[in-house]
Design an enzyme around this catalytic site. Structure first.
Site, PDB file in Angstrom:
ATOM      1  N   GLY A  41       0.988  -1.121   0.153  1.00 41.85           N
ATOM      2  CA  GLY A  41       0.058  -0.048  -0.101  1.00 41.85           C
ATOM      3  C   GLY A  41       0.787   1.168   0.159  1.00 41.85           C
ATOM      4  O   GLY A  41       1.485   1.717   0.798  1.00 41.85           O
ATOM      5  N   THR A  42       0.640   1.946  -1.153  1.00 45.01           N
ATOM      6  CA  THR A  42       1.399   3.184  -1.169  1.00 45.01           C
ATOM      7  C   THR A  42       1.196   3.783  -2.667  1.00 45.01           C
ATOM      8  O   THR A  42       0.367   3.257  -3.420  1.00 45.01           O
ATOM      9  CB  THR A  42       2.990   2.926  -1.122  1.00 45.01           C
ATOM     10  OG1 THR A  42       3.628   4.239  -1.028  1.00 45.01           O
ATOM     11  CG2 THR A  42       3.515   2.385  -2.263  1.00 45.01           C
ATOM     12  N   THR A  43       1.750   5.029  -2.848  1.00 42.70           N
ATOM     13  CA  THR A  43       1.585   5.609  -4.103  1.00 42.70           C
ATOM     14  C   THR A  43       2.783   6.359  -4.569  1.00 42.70           C
ATOM     15  O   THR A  43       3.172   7.107  -3.671  1.00 42.70           O
ATOM     16  CB  THR A  43       0.534   6.552  -4.176  1.00 42.70           C
ATOM     17  OG1 THR A  43      -0.882   5.749  -4.122  1.00 42.70           O
ATOM     18  CG2 THR A  43       0.185   6.978  -5.881  1.00 42.70           C
TER      19      THR A  43
ATOM     20  N   LYS B  95       9.750   7.541   1.255  1.00 46.76           N
ATOM     21  CA  LYS B  95       9.436   6.439  -0.024  1.00 46.76           C
ATOM     22  C   LYS B  95      10.423   6.570  -0.856  1.00 46.76           C
ATOM     23  O   LYS B  95      10.349   5.950  -1.924  1.00 46.76           O
ATOM     24  CB  LYS B  95       8.289   6.287  -0.090  1.00 46.76           C
ATOM     25  CG  LYS B  95       7.309   5.605   0.948  1.00 46.76           C
ATOM     26  CD  LYS B  95       6.030   5.439   0.604  1.00 46.76           C
ATOM     27  CE  LYS B  95       5.161   5.233   1.870  1.00 46.76           C
ATOM     28  NZ  LYS B  95       3.732   4.819   1.426  1.00 46.76           N
TER      29      LYS B  95
END
Length: 212
Positions: free
Chosen positions: A19-21, A52
């Site tokens: 889960g991330t973008t 990130k």
């Protein structure tokens, strides 16, 4: 309009692991990378301050989507190889060389894979952006996105990206892509990190999240 690239191959491993973008795009003589700051473990928000976008050298960085430990190990490997290459050869390892090294590591480990999706961007003789899947596939792109929020981010990038986009517009577009993912993806959130890389330029900044 150049094609837009996305990977969503980590879905089979569970939402909390990917889960991330993150997004990356080429803007003239610059590469712009952006990512949210939320880390999740299943439905738990494990951290709101995760970085990130990992600096590899003074001229290249990598965005992370996936297991943090795997990504850190890969970043360390590339960072040390780049240092050794420069000491041994007297010149910098190219951004393509870094992407190829990562791809080779991932390909050789595909039966026990590193659970990551990566974007590598930087400037050697020109700006370059590479998308790398968990099994070692690597392609050079003008625009890329990874993570659970990437389908939302890609819609924004498709609409707003064009050849010759200015640096300011590219930063705004990258931030808007992450912001839109935050609004629709529960695993994405808590602000936006942006890194700008160009000739003799490596700049980082943080953009607080505002819904509108």
């Amino acid at each position: 309009m150049k094609k837009v690239f996305s990977y969503d191959t980590l879905n089979r491993y569970g939402r909390g692991w990917h889960g991330t973008t993150t997004v990356g795009l080429i803007a003239g003589d610059y590469v712009v990378l952006a990512a949210d700051k939320r880390a999740t473990a299943g439905t738990l928000i494990a951290s709101r301050t995760v970085k990130k976008i990992v600096k590899l050298t003074d001229y290249a960085a990598m965005t992370i989507s996936g297991l943090v430990a795997d990504a850190q190990a890969l970043a360390d490997a590339v960072r040390e190889e780049a240092r050794y290459y420069e000491l041994d050869r007297g010149k910098r390892l190219s951004v393509y060389g870094m992407a190829t090294l990562l791809a080779n590591i991932l390909s050789s480990s595909k039966y026990f894979p590193y659970l990551v999706q990566l974007i590598v961007g930087g400037y050697d003789t020109a700006p370059h952006l590479y998308a790398i899947d968990p099994y070692g596939g690597v392609t050079e792109e003008k625009v890329a996105s990874t993570g659970s929020g990437s389908p939302v981010a890609l819609g924004v990038l498709e609409r707003g990206y064009k050849e010759g986009i200015s640096l300011d517009d590219a930063v705004n577009l990258a931030a808007e892509a992450i912001r839109s993912a935050i609004l629709r993806d529960s695993a994405t959130g808590d602000g936006i990190d942006v890194t700008i890389i160009g000739h003799s330029t490596y700049q980082e900044k943080f953009i607080p999240f505002q819904s509108r």
